[in-house]
Design a protein around this motif. Structure first.
Motif, PDB file in Angstrom:
ATOM      1  N   ASP A  23     -47.696  59.714 -13.370  1.00 40.63           N
ATOM      2  CA  ASP A  23     -48.250  60.699 -14.299  1.00 40.63           C
ATOM      3  C   ASP A  23     -48.164  60.276 -15.764  1.00 40.63           C
ATOM      4  O   ASP A  23     -48.910  60.786 -16.596  1.00 40.63           O
ATOM      5  CB  ASP A  23     -47.507  62.032 -14.127  1.00 40.63           C
ATOM      6  CG  ASP A  23     -47.666  62.602 -12.735  1.00 40.63           C
ATOM      7  OD1 ASP A  23     -48.772  63.051 -12.406  1.00 40.63           O
ATOM      8  OD2 ASP A  23     -46.678  62.588 -11.965  1.00 40.63           O
ATOM      9  N   PHE A  24     -47.246  59.386 -16.092  1.00 43.88           N
ATOM     10  CA  PHE A  24     -47.035  59.009 -17.496  1.00 43.88           C
ATOM     11  C   PHE A  24     -46.668  57.538 -17.515  1.00 43.88           C
ATOM     12  O   PHE A  24     -45.496  57.171 -17.554  1.00 43.88           O
ATOM     13  CB  PHE A  24     -45.934  59.883 -18.084  1.00 43.88           C
ATOM     14  CG  PHE A  24     -45.891  59.934 -19.583  1.00 43.88           C
ATOM     15  CD1 PHE A  24     -47.043  59.881 -20.343  1.00 43.88           C
ATOM     16  CD2 PHE A  24     -44.674  60.056 -20.249  1.00 43.88           C
ATOM     17  CE1 PHE A  24     -47.004  59.947 -21.731  1.00 43.88           C
ATOM     18  CE2 PHE A  24     -44.612  60.131 -21.642  1.00 43.88           C
ATOM     19  CZ  PHE A  24     -45.785  60.077 -22.379  1.00 43.88           C
ATOM     20  N   THR A  25     -47.681  56.679 -17.443  1.00 45.95           N
ATOM     21  CA  THR A  25     -47.467  55.243 -17.362  1.00 45.95           C
ATOM     22  C   THR A  25     -47.072  54.673 -18.726  1.00 45.95           C
ATOM     23  O   THR A  25     -47.160  55.363 -19.755  1.00 45.95           O
ATOM     24  CB  THR A  25     -48.743  54.534 -16.881  1.00 45.95           C
ATOM     25  OG1 THR A  25     -49.762  54.725 -17.876  1.00 45.95           O
ATOM     26  CG2 THR A  25     -49.220  55.098 -15.546  1.00 45.95           C
ATOM     27  N   LEU A 209     -39.000  63.412 -11.198  1.00 48.27           N
ATOM     28  CA  LEU A 209     -38.343  64.663 -11.555  1.00 48.27           C
ATOM     29  C   LEU A 209     -38.530  65.716 -10.471  1.00 48.27           C
ATOM     30  O   LEU A 209     -39.640  65.917  -9.965  1.00 48.27           O
ATOM     31  CB  LEU A 209     -38.899  65.213 -12.876  1.00 48.27           C
ATOM     32  CG  LEU A 209     -38.763  64.336 -14.113  1.00 48.27           C
ATOM     33  CD1 LEU A 209     -39.293  65.084 -15.340  1.00 48.27           C
ATOM     34  CD2 LEU A 209     -37.324  63.892 -14.333  1.00 48.27           C
ATOM     35  N   VAL A 210     -37.430  66.368 -10.121  1.00 44.62           N
ATOM     36  CA  VAL A 210     -37.493  67.611  -9.355  1.00 44.62           C
ATOM     37  C   VAL A 210     -37.124  68.705 -10.338  1.00 44.62           C
ATOM     38  O   VAL A 210     -35.965  68.855 -10.722  1.00 44.62           O
ATOM     39  CB  VAL A 210     -36.527  67.600  -8.152  1.00 44.62           C
ATOM     40  CG1 VAL A 210     -36.479  68.984  -7.497  1.00 44.62           C
ATOM     41  CG2 VAL A 210     -36.957  66.550  -7.136  1.00 44.62           C
ATOM     42  N   VAL A 211     -38.145  69.429 -10.805  1.00 42.63           N
ATOM     43  CA  VAL A 211     -37.974  70.461 -11.825  1.00 42.63           C
ATOM     44  C   VAL A 211     -38.075  71.818 -11.162  1.00 42.63           C
ATOM     45  O   VAL A 211     -39.037  72.088 -10.432  1.00 42.63           O
ATOM     46  CB  VAL A 211     -39.048  70.335 -12.928  1.00 42.63           C
ATOM     47  CG1 VAL A 211     -38.793  71.336 -14.043  1.00 42.63           C
ATOM     48  CG2 VAL A 211     -39.084  68.920 -13.486  1.00 42.63           C
ATOM     49  N   GLU A 237     -43.219  56.086 -15.669  1.00 47.46           N
ATOM     50  CA  GLU A 237     -42.588  54.781 -15.846  1.00 47.46           C
ATOM     51  C   GLU A 237     -41.476  54.889 -16.879  1.00 47.46           C
ATOM     52  O   GLU A 237     -41.581  55.633 -17.860  1.00 47.46           O
ATOM     53  CB  GLU A 237     -43.607  53.743 -16.317  1.00 47.46           C
ATOM     54  CG  GLU A 237     -44.422  53.126 -15.204  1.00 47.46           C
ATOM     55  CD  GLU A 237     -45.196  51.905 -15.667  1.00 47.46           C
ATOM     56  OE1 GLU A 237     -44.579  50.826 -15.836  1.00 47.46           O
ATOM     57  OE2 GLU A 237     -46.410  52.029 -15.878  1.00 47.46           O
ATOM     58  N   ILE A 238     -40.401  54.161 -16.639  1.00 49.62           N
ATOM     59  CA  ILE A 238     -39.296  54.095 -17.587  1.00 49.62           C
ATOM     60  C   ILE A 238     -39.572  52.975 -18.586  1.00 49.62           C
ATOM     61  O   ILE A 238     -39.784  51.824 -18.193  1.00 49.62           O
ATOM     62  CB  ILE A 238     -37.967  53.831 -16.860  1.00 49.62           C
ATOM     63  CG1 ILE A 238     -37.623  54.998 -15.922  1.00 49.62           C
ATOM     64  CG2 ILE A 238     -36.833  53.599 -17.864  1.00 49.62           C
ATOM     65  CD1 ILE A 238     -36.398  54.740 -15.051  1.00 49.62           C
ATOM     66  N   ARG A 249     -37.261  63.223 -22.183  1.00 50.53           N
ATOM     67  CA  ARG A 249     -37.741  64.307 -23.043  1.00 50.53           C
ATOM     68  C   ARG A 249     -39.240  64.172 -23.330  1.00 50.53           C
ATOM     69  O   ARG A 249     -39.970  65.168 -23.307  1.00 50.53           O
ATOM     70  CB  ARG A 249     -36.951  64.345 -24.358  1.00 50.53           C
ATOM     71  CG  ARG A 249     -37.411  65.484 -25.267  1.00 50.53           C
ATOM     72  CD  ARG A 249     -36.443  65.799 -26.363  1.00 50.53           C
ATOM     73  NE  ARG A 249     -36.923  66.911 -27.176  1.00 50.53           N
ATOM     74  CZ  ARG A 249     -36.809  68.193 -26.847  1.00 50.53           C
ATOM     75  NH1 ARG A 249     -36.200  68.528 -25.716  1.00 50.53           N
ATOM     76  NH2 ARG A 249     -37.282  69.142 -27.641  1.00 50.53           N
ATOM     77  N   LYS A 250     -39.710  62.961 -23.586  1.00 51.42           N
ATOM     78  CA  LYS A 250     -41.136  62.765 -23.850  1.00 51.42           C
ATOM     79  C   LYS A 250     -41.962  63.133 -22.627  1.00 51.42           C
ATOM     80  O   LYS A 250     -43.070  63.690 -22.754  1.00 51.42           O
ATOM     81  CB  LYS A 250     -41.403  61.320 -24.276  1.00 51.42           C
ATOM     82  CG  LYS A 250     -40.920  61.001 -25.689  1.00 51.42           C
ATOM     83  CD  LYS A 250     -41.307  59.600 -26.100  1.00 51.42           C
ATOM     84  CE  LYS A 250     -40.794  59.285 -27.506  1.00 51.42           C
ATOM     85  NZ  LYS A 250     -41.348  60.196 -28.523  1.00 51.42           N
ATOM     86  N   PHE A 251     -41.451  62.826 -21.441  1.00 44.60           N
ATOM     87  CA  PHE A 251     -42.166  63.179 -20.216  1.00 44.60           C
ATOM     88  C   PHE A 251     -42.208  64.705 -20.041  1.00 44.60           C
ATOM     89  O   PHE A 251     -43.243  65.268 -19.684  1.00 44.60           O
ATOM     90  CB  PHE A 251     -41.504  62.508 -19.018  1.00 44.60           C
ATOM     91  CG  PHE A 251     -42.274  62.656 -17.722  1.00 44.60           C
ATOM     92  CD1 PHE A 251     -43.655  62.761 -17.721  1.00 44.60           C
ATOM     93  CD2 PHE A 251     -41.608  62.668 -16.509  1.00 44.60           C
ATOM     94  CE1 PHE A 251     -44.365  62.881 -16.530  1.00 44.60           C
ATOM     95  CE2 PHE A 251     -42.298  62.790 -15.323  1.00 44.60           C
ATOM     96  CZ  PHE A 251     -43.682  62.893 -15.327  1.00 44.60           C
TER      97      PHE A 251
END
Length: 334
Positions: A23-25, A209-211, A237-238, A249-251
């Protein structure tokens, strides 16, 4: 399928998810940096390669029935004669569990059977340390007569003040391990055994993440899903050149916007890592549990994300992992 996958994650098992659904490469993150006039620190096509672009360390903290800790006396010239926990780098093509067993055998002469991860530590520049504990199942304790390039000797030590430590970074790790053993003996709540899952390999460094949040009107537990092509738990991605707290936090802001409601990351539910020689699979995926402190009615995901209610049983199991010590700690050093 959602509840099956959630159940697997809660028990530390791997789940099959296509990395193309990320979702956020890094490309997405770099685009956001450029939009703010910041030069990206990591190329969008970054690939983790053990001992080249990432460093994975394993460390063993083993405590016997008397509360003694298994320690080794260093042989390396930079710290010769000082004492430390058995530790070392993971080799290319080696899994976490195999690496810690090898390091313990080489440095202490004893055979170890890992039982659980105790914590995962990380720092910028792609440095990750996987701290494990376990049982001694064989071998012979290394004496000064057995000294080699790996260590001068090994001992069971109770009072760390009696030896010259290579570094004080191991003090909180040993304290955590001793607390773990004492609480387990008293049968007090603690996370169950968690070993790295080796059934799935990864080409990237991934954070899943499990939110969760609770609905005020019904007490139903809701879990966040991404609907990018197909429903899945959100993952990104990290960026190994940045603080992992910053990445998280950015994710979260990517998902919920700048007005991010109060929330708390609790720790690790699972680690997926399977390094196969020659397959460019030196990445991993860690799953972190995050809960909101406000009811789900007041939390509004953006765009492709949505809340999904889960059944009472799996919802209860999820909430039971929120209290302290019910997940494996993720320590961000820098």
């Amino acid at each position: 399928m959602l509840e099956q996958n959630l159940s697997r994650l809660l028990s530390g098992q791997a789940i099959e998810e296509n990395e193309d659904l990320c979702d956020f490469t890094l490309a997405d993150q770099n685009e956001a940096f450029v939009a703010k006039g910041i030069v990206p620190s990591t190329p969008s096509d970054y690939t983790p390669v053990i001992n080249k672009t990432v460093t994975y360390i394993v460390m063993a903290v083993i405590i016997n029935n008397e509360g003694d800790v298994l320690m080794i006396q260093e042989a390396k010239s930079s710290c010769a004669g000082q004492w430390y926990l058995p530790a070392g780098r993971i080799d290319p093509g080696e899994n976490i569990e195999d690496a810690v067993k090898r390091e313990v055998l080489e440095e202490t002469g004893l055979e170890m059977e890992p039982t659980t991860l105790l914590m995962v530590e990380c720092a910028s520049k792609g440095w990750f340390r996987f701290v494990m504990t376990g049982l001694i199942v064989g071998g012979r304790l290394k004496t000064p007569a057995d000294a080699d390039a790996e260590s001068l000797q090994a001992k069971w030590i109770n009072d760390l003040g009696e030896v010259n430590l290579r570094g004080n970074d191991i003090n909180p790790i040993i304290e955590h391990a001793r607390t773990y053993y004492s609480q387990k003996q008293l049968e007090k709540p603690w996370h169950g055994p968690l070993l790295p899952a080796v059934s799935v390999s990864h080409r990237k460094l991934l954070l899943r993440l499990v939110v969760c949040s609770v609905q005020k009107s019904s007490n139903d537990v809701h879990v966040l899903l991404s609907e990018k092509t197909e429903a899945h738990f959100p993952f990104c991605e990290i960026n190994h050149n940045r603080n992992l707290h910053s990445v998280l936090r950015k994710f979260m802001m990517e998902i919920f916007g700048a007005d991010l409601p109060p929330h708390k990351p609790h720790g690790i539910l699972n680690v997926e890592h399977c390094s196969q020689p020659g397959d460019s699979t030196d990445g991993f995926c860690i799953t972190v549990l995050v809960s909101f402190k406000v009811p789900v009615e007041g939390i509004f995901p953006i765009d492709k994300y949505s809340w999904v209610v889960v059944g009472k049983e799996i919802g209860k199991a999820l909430l039971e992992r929120i209290p302290k010590n019910m997940t494996v700690p993720l320590h961000v050093i820098r």
